[in-house]
Every structure is written in structure tokens, then in C-alpha cells.
Design a protein around this motif. Sequence first.
Motif, short mmCIF file in Angstrom:
data_model
loop_
_atom_site.label_atom_id
_atom_site.label_comp_id
_atom_site.label_asym_id
_atom_site.label_seq_id
_atom_site.Cartn_x
_atom_site.Cartn_y
_atom_site.Cartn_z
N ALA A 34 86.64 102.29 36.34
CA ALA A 34 85.50 101.37 36.32
C ALA A 34 85.66 100.33 35.22
N LEU A 35 85.28 99.12 35.54
CA LEU A 35 85.22 98.04 34.56
C LEU A 35 83.77 97.83 34.14
N PRO A 36 83.52 97.35 32.94
CA PRO A 36 82.13 97.09 32.53
C PRO A 36 81.48 96.06 33.45
N GLU A 37 80.29 96.38 33.92
CA GLU A 37 79.61 95.41 34.79
C GLU A 37 79.34 94.10 34.06
N THR A 38 79.21 94.18 32.76
CA THR A 38 78.97 92.96 31.98
C THR A 38 80.20 92.07 31.92
N ALA A 39 81.35 92.59 32.41
CA ALA A 39 82.59 91.81 32.36
C ALA A 39 82.88 91.11 33.68
N LEU A 40 82.10 91.36 34.72
CA LEU A 40 82.39 90.75 36.02
C LEU A 40 82.33 89.23 35.93
N MET A 41 83.34 88.58 36.46
CA MET A 41 83.50 87.15 36.25
C MET A 41 82.40 86.33 36.94
N ARG A 42 81.99 86.74 38.13
CA ARG A 42 81.04 85.91 38.86
C ARG A 42 79.72 85.72 38.11
N PRO A 43 79.05 86.80 37.69
CA PRO A 43 77.81 86.57 36.93
C PRO A 43 78.04 85.87 35.60
N LEU A 44 79.19 86.09 34.98
CA LEU A 44 79.50 85.36 33.74
C LEU A 44 79.62 83.87 34.01
N MET A 45 80.27 83.52 35.11
CA MET A 45 80.41 82.10 35.46
C MET A 45 79.05 81.47 35.74
N GLN A 46 78.13 82.25 36.26
CA GLN A 46 76.81 81.72 36.59
C GLN A 46 75.96 81.43 35.36
N SER A 47 76.23 82.14 34.26
CA SER A 47 75.32 82.06 33.12
C SER A 47 75.93 81.45 31.85
N ALA A 48 77.26 81.40 31.75
CA ALA A 48 77.89 80.98 30.50
C ALA A 48 77.88 79.47 30.35
N PRO A 49 77.98 78.97 29.11
CA PRO A 49 78.12 77.53 28.88
C PRO A 49 79.41 77.00 29.51
N ARG A 50 79.45 75.69 29.71
CA ARG A 50 80.59 75.08 30.42
C ARG A 50 81.93 75.44 29.81
N ASP A 51 82.07 75.33 28.50
CA ASP A 51 83.37 75.58 27.88
C ASP A 51 83.82 77.02 28.07
N GLU A 52 82.87 77.95 28.07
CA GLU A 52 83.24 79.35 28.30
C GLU A 52 83.67 79.57 29.75
N THR A 53 83.02 78.88 30.68
CA THR A 53 83.44 79.03 32.08
C THR A 53 84.83 78.44 32.28
N LEU A 54 85.14 77.35 31.58
CA LEU A 54 86.49 76.78 31.68
C LEU A 54 87.53 77.74 31.11
N ALA A 55 87.18 78.45 30.04
CA ALA A 55 88.11 79.43 29.48
C ALA A 55 88.34 80.58 30.47
N MET A 56 87.30 80.98 31.19
CA MET A 56 87.46 82.03 32.20
C MET A 56 88.33 81.55 33.36
N LEU A 57 88.14 80.31 33.78
CA LEU A 57 89.00 79.76 34.83
C LEU A 57 90.46 79.73 34.37
N GLN A 58 90.67 79.38 33.11
CA GLN A 58 92.03 79.37 32.58
C GLN A 58 92.64 80.77 32.63
N ALA A 59 91.87 81.77 32.26
CA ALA A 59 92.37 83.15 32.27
C ALA A 59 92.72 83.58 33.69
N ALA A 60 91.84 83.27 34.66
CA ALA A 60 92.11 83.63 36.04
C ALA A 60 93.29 82.82 36.59
N GLY A 61 93.34 81.53 36.25
CA GLY A 61 94.44 80.69 36.72
C GLY A 61 95.78 81.19 36.23
N GLU A 62 95.83 81.68 35.00
CA GLU A 62 97.10 82.19 34.48
C GLU A 62 97.58 83.39 35.28
#
Length: 280
Positions: A99-127
Motif C-alpha cells: 500500500a502507498l499512502p493515500e496522501t501521496a496519490l498524484m491525482r488529488p495532489l494535482m487538484q489541490s497543490a499550487p502551480r509550481d508544485e504541480t509542475l514538479a509532480m509532472l516533471q517527476a512523472a515525465g522522468e
Amino acid sequence: MTDVAALAELIRADDAARGRTISRLGYFCAPFRPASGPFSDRVIKIYRALPDADALDRLASAHDDYVAALLGAGVPMPETSFHLVPLDGARVPVIVQQALPETALMRPLMQSAPRDETLAMLQAAGEVIARFWHAVQDEEMRIGFHPSIRNFAIVDGRAVFFDTFPPLIHYSRAEMGRLLLQFSDKRLMRIVGPLLQRRVTAIQDEWYSPPETLVGLVGSACRLRPEHADAYLDWGREFARAEMRPWADAAQAGLDAPPRLPGYWTGFRRLLGLQGEPNV
């Protein structure tokens, strides 16, 4: 080593004894995490049994190969195992995953985080996307990847991928199209789907295309946060140039405007009541 007998008992238990269902909106199953017992640190994913024993054995072998291929390509994943569990005279496909922490799921994080944090998440997924496609680009076997936002978690700044079903390895395009129907958790899809087999089969094409997986990631981000669409498109175009050069031209061609889902797929989603919740 997974205790298959204990896993079978868990599957036989009613919903209250099993634990909390994490999502009821997945296409293939409704994963759950037991509240207690030997699997309390695992997510359990139960799929439809098939009467064809050879098809089930092939599925199990393909899943093992797919997990090995993902790990070999440097894709971060939680510990994942596949089992054919004897249950009431049938063998039921079951995935057991750390199990992964539910607080770590990318979709809800993308919905709520500031723009720069969402861009950092996209970078991580893109890599992860780029790493996978570079690792397998010389492989002769047919292998795909479904790195949508709902299939990632962000753990300590790193994107962790957790969706291994169906195993996108070895099966031909036509075979995978049939799998999408055979294992659908939605009875309506199994009834209506064969009438639209060509369109159902086409759902998978993005998963086998390096540029389309990147375009799909950006498109999902744009739909989740349309106010940041221009920033996401700029990121995607730059990422393609910097990290996915063999496929950069095709990816950039798909990022002139916010990518949209094909009409047939949005129609299927409405028909089945799927809203894009995390497929944990």
C-alpha cells in the motif's frame, strides 16, 4: 511469500470484514485495503475469473514478465505480486500490492497543490515515462505503459507507478482489445463492448506510443487544472525536447493546445459512470 489460503479467506469475507474499499470507480475492479490481519499493509485487487485455464496461465506469466520489465526499465513501483487464487472451483486473478499512502496519490495532489508544485509532480512523472521508453525502445516484443496521473503516487518527490493490469506485454493489439472487455468489472461494458470492439481496441493505442503517453499526461493535467493549462503545455513541449528527443516532434505536435480525450472514450466513461478516480 503470500499466504494464498489466507488470501482466499479474505476474498470470501464480506465487505465489512475485508476492510475499506479504496475506489469503486476503477475499470477492472474495486481495490480494497484490509483493516487488519496479514494483508493490512497491502492493497488487494480482485479480477474476474475466466473459464479458459490456458488464458489465465498466460495472464499470470505475462503479469510476472511485465512487472519485471517495468522494474528493469527503472520504473519505481511498490512490491507487487500476482496470484491465481482457487476459489469456489475457479481460479481468481488477484494482485497483492504494497500500500502507498493515500496522501501521496498524484491525482488529488494535482487538484489541490499550487502551480509550481504541480509542475514538479509532472516533471517527476515525465522522468519515469522518458526512462521507460528509452529503456525499451530497442525491444522487439510489444510492450506498453499507462502512465496516467491517476496511476502515480508522489513519494518524497519521486513518482511511483502502481498500475500493472492488464499487463501490457506480449499481447497483440487485437488480444489486448479483447482483454479490455473480458476483464471489465462493468457488466454493461461486457455486453455492449463487443458491438464496439474496434473502438474498445483503440483505447489502448496511447499506451503503446511514447509521444502519446506524454501527451496523455499533459492532457490529464490540463483537464484537472485548466487555469494552468498554458504552463503545462509549455512544460510538456520543453520536456519532450530535453528528455524524449526521439519522439519530440510527435509529442510537440500534440501539445499545440490542451489535449482532449477521444469522443468514444469519454462516451464509454459516461456510460460506465467512471470519473477518473485513482486506480489504486
